[in-house]
Design a protein around this motif. Sequence first.
Motif, PDB file in Angstrom:
ATOM      1  N   CYS A 130       1.655  -2.403  -3.107  1.00  0.00           N
ATOM      2  CA  CYS A 130       2.570  -3.489  -2.712  1.00  0.00           C
ATOM      3  C   CYS A 130       4.035  -3.079  -2.858  1.00  0.00           C
ATOM      4  O   CYS A 130       4.866  -3.416  -2.008  1.00  0.00           O
ATOM      5  CB  CYS A 130       2.282  -4.736  -3.543  1.00  0.00           C
ATOM      6  SG  CYS A 130       0.724  -5.550  -3.143  1.00  0.00           S
ATOM      7  N   LEU A 131       4.354  -2.362  -3.926  1.00  0.00           N
ATOM      8  CA  LEU A 131       5.734  -1.915  -4.127  1.00  0.00           C
ATOM      9  C   LEU A 131       6.181  -0.972  -3.017  1.00  0.00           C
ATOM     10  O   LEU A 131       7.301  -1.086  -2.486  1.00  0.00           O
ATOM     11  CB  LEU A 131       5.878  -1.237  -5.487  1.00  0.00           C
ATOM     12  CG  LEU A 131       5.945  -2.157  -6.706  1.00  0.00           C
ATOM     13  CD1 LEU A 131       5.856  -1.351  -7.999  1.00  0.00           C
ATOM     14  CD2 LEU A 131       7.234  -2.981  -6.694  1.00  0.00           C
ATOM     15  N   CYS A 140      12.185  -0.827  -5.343  1.00  0.00           N
ATOM     16  CA  CYS A 140      10.727  -0.873  -5.146  1.00  0.00           C
ATOM     17  C   CYS A 140      10.145   0.529  -4.998  1.00  0.00           C
ATOM     18  O   CYS A 140       9.068   0.831  -5.530  1.00  0.00           O
ATOM     19  CB  CYS A 140      10.392  -1.712  -3.907  1.00  0.00           C
ATOM     20  SG  CYS A 140      10.637  -3.488  -4.120  1.00  0.00           S
ATOM     21  N   HIS A 176      -3.854   1.416  -6.175  1.00  0.00           N
ATOM     22  CA  HIS A 176      -3.711   0.234  -7.036  1.00  0.00           C
ATOM     23  C   HIS A 176      -2.840  -0.804  -6.321  1.00  0.00           C
ATOM     24  O   HIS A 176      -1.813  -0.472  -5.725  1.00  0.00           O
ATOM     25  CB  HIS A 176      -3.064   0.632  -8.361  1.00  0.00           C
ATOM     26  CG  HIS A 176      -3.103  -0.461  -9.395  1.00  0.00           C
ATOM     27  ND1 HIS A 176      -2.209  -1.515  -9.392  1.00  0.00           N
ATOM     28  CD2 HIS A 176      -3.935  -0.664 -10.460  1.00  0.00           C
ATOM     29  CE1 HIS A 176      -2.477  -2.317 -10.411  1.00  0.00           C
ATOM     30  NE2 HIS A 176      -3.499  -1.814 -11.075  1.00  0.00           N
ATOM     31  N   LEU A 183      -0.642  -2.930  -7.217  1.00  0.00           N
ATOM     32  CA  LEU A 183       0.764  -2.984  -7.602  1.00  0.00           C
ATOM     33  C   LEU A 183       1.557  -1.847  -6.962  1.00  0.00           C
ATOM     34  O   LEU A 183       2.634  -2.066  -6.389  1.00  0.00           O
ATOM     35  CB  LEU A 183       0.897  -2.917  -9.126  1.00  0.00           C
ATOM     36  CG  LEU A 183       2.331  -2.962  -9.687  1.00  0.00           C
ATOM     37  CD1 LEU A 183       3.050  -4.229  -9.225  1.00  0.00           C
ATOM     38  CD2 LEU A 183       2.308  -2.877 -11.207  1.00  0.00           C
TER      39      LEU A 183
END
Length: 544
Positions: free
Chosen positions: A284-285, A262, A279, A281
Amino acid sequence: MHSDRRSSLGEARPLLEEAPPSYGATDGLDDAASESSPDEQQAMSKFSRADIIWILAGLWSGVLLGAFDGTVVATLLTPIGSQFKASNQASYIATSYLLSVCCFTPLYGRLADILGRKGAMLVALSLFGSGTIFCGLAPSMGTLIAARAVAGMGGGGVMTVASVTVSDFIPLKQRGLYQGMANILYGLGAGLGGPVGGWVNDMFGWRAAFFMQTPLLVFSFVVVATKVNISLPDAVRQQSLADKLRRIDVLGSVTLAMTVGCLLLGFSLKSSEELPWSHPLIYCLLVASVILGIAFVLVEKYWAPYPVMPLRLMTQRTPLAVSISNLLTSMSAFSTLYNVPLYFSAVRLDSAAKSGLHLLPHSIAISTGSVLAGWIMRKTGKLYGLTLASSFLTIIASVLITLWNEDSSVFHLWLDLIPQGFGMASFITSTLIAMIAGVYKEDMAVATGITYLFRTTGQVLGIIDAIRRTTEVIPQLEPTLRRAAVESYGDALRVVFICQVAINILGFIACLPIQENVLPGTHEEQEQHYRNRDNTDYRDDPDI
């Protein structure tokens, strides 16, 4: 259950069965080895000279193949992208492999202690080989990217298990020299991959470049299966396969792989897709990486009976210093390797071939620097001063690079990278030996895997952080725009080079706590060294 305690005294037994005195490595494999002491020149009781040569041939052919594969694939990205009409996805072929290597590399240390060196190496070769063959058969870009990820699951293991296995029968005082020879083969494979891959692609197509690796892969597999017979402790050997598999830290392995994956995927997408940090994505990663990292620590501390990464290693002075310094110096080194050719193509407006040629002195320095470091450790039995000097050389090189400008002489442009090559090659060799010498015998395999984890993570971050843009259009611009583009690239790259100086300085500071441990010259001395460490440990702190 507190997983950082040694689960049993059996876990602290030497990996190799107790050997008679003078259980040293055969030194007739090369000219430099002929200077060894009489004890070092005696053949090992378990392995003849021929056995050692075959073992090294099997292990190092896998190392050479791994390096060869990496540069072969780099030359195939354009034709692959063109055939599948997905050039915008071609970069993920390399990214998926690198991410997979980072995620799975640390797992092989513990796997080598559970399945044995032979078993772990065969698993690595099987994954790497099957992934490579599937690449040649891939019907689509998505399938090819997935196949590269499978190859990466084994690629990192090939390097790690080969290093662990050599450490089993080469005393520490000589270990650096053998690591230097392995690094020469790695450099040879990397150097041959590009031109050979390009020629095969032109003659037979890109799929043949994957299939052509099969003969060397089969050779390595057969030699490892027949010659790598290194005994594990009786307590482990007598267990059934099911019992051995239960020793695998599945939950710790999964959380570690997902933590690293991740983290690196977030940085990779940030760079390749030019997404903002805010962003969803990316955010969250990175948050998932933190949460999974916390879960990994809790699993290793309270749950896993045989942790994939024992926390006591990461709280010890030398392993922690080696890990952090390898992360930083590898990040800077690989950023340099990707940005220097960009400097010559975008700022100096050299051809791609000439830009890449500027790395030739650096490549030669890497090969010679690694062997020289091994020779110094062999002669002196010391590594601390060598480690600091090596790290300092990388600082000198990065400073010299930041001083490049339009008035720089050809002499500087060609030779300023040499200290980087010497320093980095020597550094990774000496710190690997420092890690092995600074841990307990039963932790040697896991510690080696940790070293490769931090090194490969630094490499991926260095590559991700590199400025990678097309420069082919610059020479075709009208003079005013061309000048503006050149200055823009020059300013941006100077910032990157200055950051590399800072990272190398931090790497130097990080390696200061590394301890100077005795480097035994024979296996008898080495086993006594590990026994002394074990006895001291249990007497002073029985709860470790």
